[in-house]
Design a protein around this motif. Structure first.
Motif, PDB file in Angstrom:
ATOM      1  N   LEU A   1       0.834  -1.212   0.000  1.00 43.50           N
ATOM      2  CA  LEU A   1       0.000   0.000   0.000  1.00 43.50           C
ATOM      3  C   LEU A   1       0.866   1.259   0.000  1.00 43.50           C
ATOM      4  O   LEU A   1       0.565   2.232  -0.711  1.00 43.50           O
ATOM      5  N   ILE A   2       1.939   1.239   0.784  1.00 40.65           N
ATOM      6  CA  ILE A   2       2.853   2.395   0.830  1.00 40.65           C
ATOM      7  C   ILE A   2       3.492   2.600  -0.534  1.00 40.65           C
ATOM      8  O   ILE A   2       3.570   3.724  -1.047  1.00 40.65           O
TER       9      ILE A   2
ATOM     10  N   PHE B   1       1.006   3.930  -3.032  1.00 39.71           N
ATOM     11  CA  PHE B   1       0.722   5.332  -2.724  1.00 39.71           C
ATOM     12  C   PHE B   1       1.777   6.242  -3.353  1.00 39.71           C
ATOM     13  O   PHE B   1       1.439   7.260  -3.977  1.00 39.71           O
ATOM     14  N   PHE B   2       3.048   5.880  -3.201  1.00 38.83           N
ATOM     15  CA  PHE B   2       4.116   6.710  -3.759  1.00 38.83           C
ATOM     16  C   PHE B   2       4.096   6.699  -5.293  1.00 38.83           C
ATOM     17  O   PHE B   2       4.410   7.723  -5.929  1.00 38.83           O
TER      18      PHE B   2
ATOM     19  N   VAL C   1       1.322   6.374  -7.186  1.00 37.19           N
ATOM     20  CA  VAL C   1       0.184   7.233  -7.563  1.00 37.19           C
ATOM     21  C   VAL C   1       0.561   8.695  -7.362  1.00 37.19           C
ATOM     22  O   VAL C   1       0.256   9.554  -8.207  1.00 37.19           O
ATOM     23  N   ARG C   2       1.247   8.978  -6.272  1.00 41.41           N
ATOM     24  CA  ARG C   2       1.697  10.355  -6.002  1.00 41.41           C
ATOM     25  C   ARG C   2       2.614  10.845  -7.120  1.00 41.41           C
ATOM     26  O   ARG C   2       2.497  11.997  -7.580  1.00 41.41           O
TER      27      ARG C   2
ATOM     28  N   SER D   1       1.938  -4.624  -6.641  1.00 39.53           N
ATOM     29  CA  SER D   1       3.064  -3.845  -6.130  1.00 39.53           C
ATOM     30  C   SER D   1       4.392  -4.459  -6.558  1.00 39.53           C
ATOM     31  O   SER D   1       5.288  -3.754  -7.030  1.00 39.53           O
TER      32      SER D   1
END
Length: 416
Positions: free
Chosen positions: A119-120, A123-124, A126-127, A183
């Motif tokens: 998930l982390i 997130f990065f 997508v950011r 991932s």
């Protein structure tokens, strides 16, 4: 009962935190977190199995430390090397202690940790796409991370969840599998794909010597050679668009870390084969310093002279104290004796337990795959000595969990 569950939950959170922290590439924070967690979870007793494995890492460190007193190195680099060389010792003890504190199926925790990790990472990514409009593969990997060995282990565990007695609901298992697999794929890391292949073959029992397995492995090797030949025919370019850049990385695998000569004046060739250049300069420096240097290394704080300033990450450096290659790093610090101890440390992965307990057999197969991968990992990314490595926690936890299962089974037999 509630108090016991609350304590287990705290140690699960600490386990996840200690595995995830290295991802943020702050070595000081990693060492501080691991050290505090290790002190917080100290046990009264430790098994002979853990002590044996710890002996090899401590031996490498002690040899390097003793040699340090016979050389003149800058205190800052000595202190930094102490933290690098002692990190595997802290990690394996930490994993062992946390598993003992949790005292339940460690594979549930491994999957949860892999899920949080994924998930982390996502997130990065997508950011990077949304806020920085990054679509190039190399830039995307810069934002999200270059690889994650732990997530691959988590993916293997969830793929073989029945064998490892993972107790999540079918819906959770599907979600965990999808997120972790996505991932892992988006790292587009050659080593992780190789790691996944090795672990799959190991869990399928294909590294157990017999005629059938040899036939399958030969077939896999032939298919791999054909696939690699196809990439050579396609001849992907160094900075090609999309997947071409990834295919170029695959194309240069055979020579990237194994070249014996590197032309410093050809910047493309030099960049592609920089790891080999590090190895060449290390061997020249250590062997050129005589027998004692070859046998015992040059101690903590020793540095390799690259002969010119090079742009490494965000710094220009001529002297480096830590290399990409774990064997060469150990060779520099503690010589051939250290390298032999490192090789002996790999023996734990190839020991087959005589137990007939199904999950113990699966742990043995997982450790076998881990050992085969570690041989490569030490060559390419320093193995357990890499500052962002977290696999060593997993090793400590697996050693402990095997002991917990065998101890419980022994008690059952005695009661019967």
């Amino acid at each position: 009962m509630k108090t016991v569950l609350a304590k287990k939950s705290i140690f699960e959170v600490i386990f996840i935190l200690c595995v995830v922290i290295p991802y943020f590439d702050n070595f000081e924070l990693t060492i501080a977190t691991w050290s505090i967690a290790a002190l917080f979870t100290v046990q009264n007793t430790y098994s002979l199995g853990l002590i044996k494995q710890l002996f090899f890492f401590l031996g490498i460190f002690i040899f390097a430390l003793v040699v340090t007193f016979f050389n003149e190195h800058q205190p800052f680099y000595v202190l930094r090397d102490i933290t690098y060389m002692i990190k595997p010792c802290i990690g394996i003890v930490l994993g062992y202690q946390l598993c003992k504190k949790i005292n339940s199926n460690i594979f549930n925790i491994i999957v949860k940790t892999g899920f949080v990790f994924s998930l982390i990472h996502l997130f990065f990514l997508v950011r990077g796409v949304v806020f920085f409009k990054v679509l190039n593969i190399n830039d995307l990997r810069f934002f999200g991370g270059f690889f994650s060995d732990f997530e691959v282990f988590a993916l293997i565990v969830i793929l073989f969840h029945k064998r490892f007695e993972v107790t999540f609901s079918p819906q959770k298992i599907r979600w965990y599998t999808a997120i972790i697999a996505l991932s892992v794929f988006l790292y587009l890391a050659r080593t992780n794909f190789i790691q996944l292949g090795i672990l799959l073959l190991a869990l399928k029992g294909l590294f157990v010597a017999n005629k059938r397995n040899v036939t399958i492995l030969v077939t896999v090797a032939i298919v791999t050679i054909i696939g690699y030949s196809s990439i050579l025919v396609f001849n992907p370019k160094r900075n090609g668009p999309g997947m071409e850049a990834f295919l170029y990385k695959i194309k240069i695998i055979p020579e990237e870390a194994f070249k014996t000569k590197v032309n410093r004046n050809d910047w493309k060739a030099f960049n592609d084969n920089y790891r080999s250049y590090e190895n060449i300069m290390t061997v020249r420096q250590v062997t050129g310093d005589g027998f004692y240097s070859i046998a015992f290394g040059q101690g903590l704080g020793s540095k390799v002279d690259l002969k010119e300033e090079l742009q490494l990450g965000d710094m220009k450096l001529r002297y480096i104290s830590i290399l990409h290659n774990g064997y060469m790093t150990v060779f520099l610090k503690s010589g051939l004796i250290g390298v032999l101890l490192l090789l002996f440390s790999l023996g734990i992965y190839f020991r087959k337990t005589s137990s007939e307990i199904t999950i113990i057999k699966q742990i043995d197969l997982l450790l076998l795959g881990m050992g085969i991968f570690m041989i490569m990992s030490y060559w390419v990314f320093m193995g357990f000595y890499f500052k962002a490595d977290n696999k060593i926690i997993l090793l400590g936890a697996l050693i402990c969990y095997k002991e917990i299962i065998m101890s419980k089974r022994q008690k059952v037999v005695q009661n019967d």
